[in-house]
Design a protein around this motif. Structure first.
Motif, PDB file in Angstrom:
ATOM      1  N   GLY A  68      30.543  38.722  44.754  1.00 37.24           N
ATOM      2  CA  GLY A  68      30.607  40.000  45.455  1.00 37.24           C
ATOM      3  C   GLY A  68      30.059  39.936  46.858  1.00 37.24           C
ATOM      4  O   GLY A  68      30.594  40.566  47.783  1.00 37.24           O
TER       5      GLY A  68
ATOM      6  N   GLY B   2      32.668  38.870  49.299  1.00 33.50           N
ATOM      7  CA  GLY B   2      33.930  39.612  49.323  1.00 33.50           C
ATOM      8  C   GLY B   2      34.970  39.101  48.365  1.00 33.50           C
ATOM      9  O   GLY B   2      36.171  39.184  48.633  1.00 33.50           O
ATOM     10  N   LEU B   3      34.537  38.601  47.213  1.00 36.15           N
ATOM     11  CA  LEU B   3      35.461  38.020  46.235  1.00 36.15           C
ATOM     12  C   LEU B   3      35.424  38.819  44.939  1.00 36.15           C
ATOM     13  O   LEU B   3      34.397  39.375  44.558  1.00 36.15           O
ATOM     14  CB  LEU B   3      35.087  36.565  45.949  1.00 36.15           C
ATOM     15  CG  LEU B   3      35.037  35.623  47.159  1.00 36.15           C
ATOM     16  CD1 LEU B   3      34.382  34.300  46.777  1.00 36.15           C
ATOM     17  CD2 LEU B   3      36.431  35.388  47.713  1.00 36.15           C
ATOM     18  N   ARG B   4      36.555  38.857  44.257  1.00 36.88           N
ATOM     19  CA  ARG B   4      36.634  39.481  42.947  1.00 36.88           C
ATOM     20  C   ARG B   4      37.206  38.467  41.956  1.00 36.88           C
ATOM     21  O   ARG B   4      37.915  37.526  42.338  1.00 36.88           O
ATOM     22  CB  ARG B   4      37.521  40.726  42.985  1.00 36.88           C
ATOM     23  CG  ARG B   4      38.963  40.464  43.379  1.00 36.88           C
ATOM     24  CD  ARG B   4      39.760  41.752  43.476  1.00 36.88           C
ATOM     25  NE  ARG B   4      41.123  41.492  43.949  1.00 36.88           N
ATOM     26  CZ  ARG B   4      42.141  41.206  43.144  1.00 36.88           C
ATOM     27  NH1 ARG B   4      41.951  41.145  41.832  1.00 36.88           N
ATOM     28  NH2 ARG B   4      43.344  40.986  43.640  1.00 36.88           N
TER      29      ARG B   4
ATOM     30  N   GLN C 182      38.446  40.675  47.711  1.00 36.84           N
ATOM     31  CA  GLN C 182      38.331  42.050  47.251  1.00 36.84           C
ATOM     32  C   GLN C 182      39.255  42.967  48.039  1.00 36.84           C
ATOM     33  O   GLN C 182      39.409  42.827  49.249  1.00 36.84           O
ATOM     34  CB  GLN C 182      36.887  42.545  47.407  1.00 36.84           C
ATOM     35  CG  GLN C 182      35.928  41.985  46.386  1.00 36.84           C
ATOM     36  CD  GLN C 182      34.526  42.547  46.545  1.00 36.84           C
ATOM     37  OE1 GLN C 182      34.257  43.287  47.489  1.00 36.84           O
ATOM     38  NE2 GLN C 182      33.635  42.195  45.643  1.00 36.84           N
ATOM     39  N   LYS C 183      39.844  43.901  47.338  1.00 40.96           N
ATOM     40  CA  LYS C 183      40.692  44.883  47.996  1.00 40.96           C
ATOM     41  C   LYS C 183      39.830  45.853  48.794  1.00 40.96           C
ATOM     42  O   LYS C 183      38.730  46.210  48.369  1.00 40.96           O
ATOM     43  CB  LYS C 183      41.517  45.641  46.953  1.00 40.96           C
ATOM     44  CG  LYS C 183      42.477  44.745  46.183  1.00 40.96           C
ATOM     45  CD  LYS C 183      43.213  45.518  45.111  1.00 40.96           C
ATOM     46  CE  LYS C 183      44.139  44.599  44.326  1.00 40.96           C
ATOM     47  NZ  LYS C 183      44.848  45.314  43.237  1.00 40.96           N
TER      48      LYS C 183
ATOM     49  N   ASP D 259      38.678  48.692  49.125  1.00 38.15           N
ATOM     50  CA  ASP D 259      38.487  49.986  48.470  1.00 38.15           C
ATOM     51  C   ASP D 259      37.020  50.379  48.599  1.00 38.15           C
ATOM     52  O   ASP D 259      36.140  49.741  48.011  1.00 38.15           O
ATOM     53  CB  ASP D 259      38.878  49.867  46.992  1.00 38.15           C
ATOM     54  CG  ASP D 259      38.719  51.179  46.251  1.00 38.15           C
ATOM     55  OD1 ASP D 259      38.291  52.174  46.890  1.00 38.15           O
ATOM     56  OD2 ASP D 259      39.008  51.212  45.037  1.00 38.15           O
TER      57      ASP D 259
ATOM     58  N   ALA E 122      35.002  50.560  45.477  1.00 42.85           N
ATOM     59  CA  ALA E 122      34.904  49.387  44.603  1.00 42.85           C
ATOM     60  C   ALA E 122      33.463  48.937  44.477  1.00 42.85           C
ATOM     61  O   ALA E 122      32.714  48.915  45.448  1.00 42.85           O
ATOM     62  CB  ALA E 122      35.770  48.256  45.142  1.00 42.85           C
TER      63      ALA E 122
ATOM     64  N   ALA F  95      31.493  42.440  42.383  1.00 41.03           N
ATOM     65  CA  ALA F  95      32.384  41.629  41.552  1.00 41.03           C
ATOM     66  C   ALA F  95      31.984  41.741  40.092  1.00 41.03           C
ATOM     67  O   ALA F  95      30.815  41.848  39.748  1.00 41.03           O
ATOM     68  CB  ALA F  95      32.302  40.173  42.004  1.00 41.03           C
TER      69      ALA F  95
END
Length: 419
Positions: free
Chosen positions: A361, A364-366, A404-405, A407, A410, A413
């Motif tokens: 997270g 910037g990763l999911r 990550q989108k 959003d 959100a 992660a």
């Protein structure tokens, strides 16, 4: 032959280090070879076939090296005898060992014991001439194996000394390199072998290869029939070759270590994949973007004790951190990063699952999904292994990661269910 006590080395020699000893009333010296980078032993005695295993063991435990002047095969048997004495657990320690201890403490004790074992076994030495020949009875020709590991030649006329244990490792690596390792994911024989070099991690643990061979590939960009990929820290080049076998059109394989660079390039050439795979020297990422970025970093965030351990140990998990930090900016739109990681560090108390998810997270990763595989190596079922408690629970995972989108609602992660 009587034992001759060598003169202590009083001053650290300039690079390259040199070993000194006394023989036939003369001071002798030779280049000192140590893959671990350890200093030459300060005390050396000459030894031959008259030396008993018990005496050899006492010398080695006391830090006195044995420069062998007897039969080569007898030296190998002596090394095995020393190893048996090291591995014999005294009765007073068996009772203590039967008491359960925390797994993290067991791991630290295991590493200490392995380091001490390596130091003790490393005290039996052999001498090589300038052409890497061993002038001992029944000695094999090790010149090709040594040239592969250390280079074609030494300083003209210069002899060197190396531990017998390390020399046997060099010759064993030569056989791996000559014969190769069969990789089922590369198709039918004979074009399915990877040839590891000395000092490069051999692809003998097949679970991580199987994960890369079966995970769902990301979709090709619009207007293209295939994807391009990066293989970060390629090692032997095996994962890059598997990706091409799966239909990836172009792979850029990066590597920092010179031995691994040469190994990967030779394997790519052997497999006839030089048009599809480019092996470049880089610290993690090459320039540009890719639809798939694969990384199989060292799994344990601990300091390696030798270059040969760098494939398993990475102090503070620097490669893992670097991969996660740079992944998002190198992924093409809709692309994925595949992180291959064992949970052994979690089982040993060196990292938590929450730490790993938080790192996703933070960068910037999911998690798209996670695919798990149980290791099949013999230690997983060895109840006498010091780390059996952890190895029996070990799982190797392929984490499919995406950017990550954007959003605002959100959260961090999350861990997706395993495929």
């Amino acid at each position: 032959m009587p034992f001759n006590l060598a003169q202590p080395v009083t001053d650290a020699a300039p690079l390259p280090p040199r070993l000194q000893w006394l023989e036939a009333d003369q001071t002798c010296a030779a280049l000192w070879r140590s893959e671990r980078g350890g200093a030459p032993p300060k005390r050396v005695v000459l030894a031959d076939d008259t030396l008993t295993a018990d005496s050899a063991y006492r010398h080695a435990c006391a830090g006195t090296a044995l420069l062998w002047r007897g039969d080569f095969h007898n030296a190998r048997q002596l090394l095995q005898a020393i190893a048996r004495r090291i591995d014999q657990v005294p009765k007073r320690k068996r009772v203590k060992a039967a008491q359960p201890i925390p797994i993290t403490e067991a791991f630290n004790l295991h590493r200490q014991a392995q380091a001490q074992r390596a130091r003790t076994l490393g005290m039996l030495l052999v001498e090589l001439d300038a052409s890497y020949h061993v002038a001992l009875r029944r000695a094999p020709d090790v010149s090709v194996a040594c040239a592969e590991a250390w280079g074609e030649g030494q300083t003209e006329g210069e002899h060197s000394v190396v531990s017998l244990r390390e020399l046997l490792g060099v010759t064993s690596a030569h056989e791996w390199r000559r014969v190769g390792v069969e990789i089922a994911a590369l198709g039918e024989a004979p074009n399915n072998r990877i040839h590891p070099h000395y000092g490069v991690f051999s692809p003998v643990r097949g679970e991580y290869i199987g994960l890369v061979a079966t995970a769902h590939l990301p979709k090709a960009p619009k207007g293209q029939s295939s994807i391009t990929a990066f293989d970060i820290g390629t090692g032997t080049g095996v994962l890059a070759a598997v990706l091409v076998q799966r239909g990836v059109s172009q792979v850029v394989a990066t590597e920092l270590e010179p031995r691994a660079l040469l190994c990967a390039r030779e394997n790519v050439a052997r497999l006839g994949l030089h048009d599809q795979i480019s092996v470049v020297q880089a610290d993690l990422f090459p320039p540009g973007l890719a639809s798939l970025i694969v990384c199989n970093p060292p799994w344990l965030p601990a300091r390696p004790s030798s270059p040969l351990e760098r494939a398993v140990y990475d102090e503070n998990g620097q490669m893992l951190k670097g991969f996660l930090a740079g992944l998002a900016e190198h992924l093409a739109p809709g692309g994925e990063g595949w992180l291959i990681l064992s949970n052994l560090a979690e089982l040993l108390g060196m990292r938590t699952r929450d730490d790993l998810l938080a790192a996703f997270g933070q960068h910037g990763l999911r998690v798209v999904s996670r695919i798990d595989a149980k290791p099949q190596h013999p230690k997983a079922n060895d109840t006498t292994d010091a780390l059996h408690q952890a190895r029996a629970q070990e799982v190797t995972s392929l984490w499919r990661l995406a950017v990550q989108k954007p959003d605002p609602a959100a959260g961090p992660a999350h861990e997706a269910a395993a495929d």
